[in-house]
Motif scaffolding. Structure first.
Motif, PDB file in Angstrom:
ATOM      1  N   VAL A   1       5.278  37.688  33.574  1.00 54.44           N
ATOM      2  CA  VAL A   1       5.095  38.449  34.818  1.00 54.44           C
ATOM      3  C   VAL A   1       5.866  37.716  35.909  1.00 54.44           C
ATOM      4  O   VAL A   1       5.345  36.786  36.526  1.00 54.44           O
ATOM      5  CB  VAL A   1       3.609  38.583  35.194  1.00 54.44           C
ATOM      6  N   PRO A   2       7.118  38.098  36.135  1.00 49.24           N
ATOM      7  CA  PRO A   2       7.928  37.387  37.128  1.00 49.24           C
ATOM      8  C   PRO A   2       7.349  37.546  38.531  1.00 49.24           C
ATOM      9  O   PRO A   2       6.758  38.570  38.872  1.00 49.24           O
ATOM     10  CB  PRO A   2       9.300  38.063  37.028  1.00 49.24           C
ATOM     11  N   SER A   3       7.522  36.513  39.329  1.00 48.27           N
ATOM     12  CA  SER A   3       7.122  36.580  40.731  1.00 48.27           C
ATOM     13  C   SER A   3       8.392  36.568  41.577  1.00 48.27           C
ATOM     14  O   SER A   3       9.465  36.195  41.117  1.00 48.27           O
ATOM     15  CB  SER A   3       6.229  35.393  41.095  1.00 48.27           C
ATOM     16  N   GLY A   4       8.258  36.992  42.820  1.00 49.86           N
ATOM     17  CA  GLY A   4       9.429  37.004  43.689  1.00 49.86           C
ATOM     18  C   GLY A   4      10.104  38.356  43.714  1.00 49.86           C
ATOM     19  O   GLY A   4       9.528  39.375  43.339  1.00 49.86           O
TER      20      GLY A   4
ATOM     21  N   LYS B   1      13.556  41.153  43.229  1.00 57.86           N
ATOM     22  CA  LYS B   1      14.118  41.830  42.063  1.00 57.86           C
ATOM     23  C   LYS B   1      14.946  40.896  41.190  1.00 57.86           C
ATOM     24  O   LYS B   1      15.037  41.090  39.964  1.00 57.86           O
ATOM     25  CB  LYS B   1      14.960  43.026  42.504  1.00 57.86           C
TER      26      LYS B   1
ATOM     27  N   SER C   1      14.224  38.014  40.221  1.00 66.53           N
ATOM     28  CA  SER C   1      13.382  37.318  39.259  1.00 66.53           C
ATOM     29  C   SER C   1      13.128  38.161  38.016  1.00 66.53           C
ATOM     30  O   SER C   1      12.698  37.640  36.986  1.00 66.53           O
ATOM     31  CB  SER C   1      12.047  36.929  39.907  1.00 66.53           C
ATOM     32  N   ARG C   2      13.374  39.472  38.109  1.00 64.90           N
ATOM     33  CA  ARG C   2      13.185  40.357  36.955  1.00 64.90           C
ATOM     34  C   ARG C   2      14.513  40.686  36.280  1.00 64.90           C
ATOM     35  O   ARG C   2      14.552  41.483  35.357  1.00 64.90           O
ATOM     36  CB  ARG C   2      12.455  41.634  37.381  1.00 64.90           C
TER      37      ARG C   2
ATOM     38  N   ARG D   1      12.947  40.763  31.966  1.00 70.46           N
ATOM     39  CA  ARG D   1      11.836  40.121  32.689  1.00 70.46           C
ATOM     40  C   ARG D   1      11.351  38.851  32.002  1.00 70.46           C
ATOM     41  O   ARG D   1      10.373  38.247  32.424  1.00 70.46           O
ATOM     42  CB  ARG D   1      10.687  41.103  32.869  1.00 70.46           C
TER      43      ARG D   1
END
Length: 289
Positions: free
Chosen positions: A22-25, A27, A29-30, A242
């Motif tokens: 589950v990436p944070s930050g 776009k 980060s995905r 992701r």
């Protein structure tokens, strides 16, 4: 070669224990997914794969397709950067498209090659260009005509250490195997994974070159519709983007593809829904595992 009894069934419980990153930050980060494909007559394949990647969680989408289709694609998918590639007189994407594609490949986090391509020799040249430009650890998803191109060069990926996922249908599996696939698709997927040094997703049968294998058992006849494979390839790319590893992304994609189809059955019946209607079901299917 694993026995059928060694193959794990893909269930929500298995996937919950193999949770997606589950990436944070923002776009970035995905990740960025680049889809390369789309001849003059089949630009919709790139659209389906690209939107599926976004629905699966990719942060940035780029589409590279035949030049004559680029303007229409950019209107249909306003979320994407769309780049037109030189095409042959027959409308196929040229295998020598110049530096712009190489730059996009080099900067992408995941590259999907194949949806909507035509002409096997042009696709072979295009595949070499992509593999030469991509970073050694950049995941690559090969679909449709890219699999036909790979079947002509079966050692192309062997020993590269590159993370690759192959998404053949039965016709493409026949080309990759050099024979008709048998009824045991678990065994066929495992043979392909070993032969091509890649994770293989053959319909709902997933195999890794390290000998692990999985099977998704809820897919139904409705998934056998035009464009469905493009959705599956894009879905896989989005999960890789992701941060999922190849076998994990292939298992999650097999489940999300099948269950998204199931979610359409009450409205359309077992057959008759369209591949594009799968797209809107993907986020909810993934979120509710």
């Amino acid at each position: 070669m694993p026995n059928r009894s060694d193959t794990e069934v893909i269930t929500p419980a298995l996937l919950r224990d193999w949770a997606l990153p589950v990436p944070s930050g923002g776009k970035e980060s995905r990740g960025t997914v680049l889809v390369v494909g789309g001849s003059r007559f089949t630009p919709g394949a790139v659209l389906l794969a690209g939107v599926a990647a976004l629905r699966a969680g990719a942060g940035v989408l780029q589409l590279a397709a035949a030049e004559s289709t680029a303007a229409a694609l950019s209107i249909q998918v306003p979320e994407a950067l769309v780049v037109g590639l030189p095409e042959t007189s027959d409308g196929a994407v040229s295998g020598q498209p110049g530096d712009r594609l190489a730059d996009l490949v080099a900067e992408a986090d995941v590259v999907t090659v194949g949806p909507g391509l035509s002409e096997i020799e042009e696709t072979r040249r295009l595949l070499h260009l992509v593999l030469d430009a991509a970073g050694p650890q950049t995941p690559v998803v090969l679909d449709a005509y890219a699999l036909g191109a790979l079947s002509h060069e079966p050692d192309l990926l062997v020993g590269s250490g590159r993370p690759v996922v192959l998404t053949p249908n039965l016709t493409e599996a026949r080309h990759l195997l050099g024979r008709e696939p048998g009824e045991d698709l678990d065994a066929e997927a495992a043979e392909l994974a070993d032969r091509y040094a890649a994770v293989v997703s053959l319909y709902g049968h997933v195999a890794s070159p390290d000998g692990r294998s999985w099977r998704e058992e809820s897919g139904d006849a409705g998934l056998g519709t035009s464009g469905s494979g493009d959705v599956r390839a894009g879905l896989l790319a989005g999960l890789l983007s992701r941060g999922a590893e190849p076998a994990q992304a292939a298992c999650w994609a097999a489940y999300a593809h099948a269950v998204s189809g199931q979610r359409l059955v009450p409205q359309y019946g077992r057959i008759g829904f369209l591949a594009r209607e799968l797209l809107d079901e993907i986020p909810h299917t993934i979120a509710t595992v």
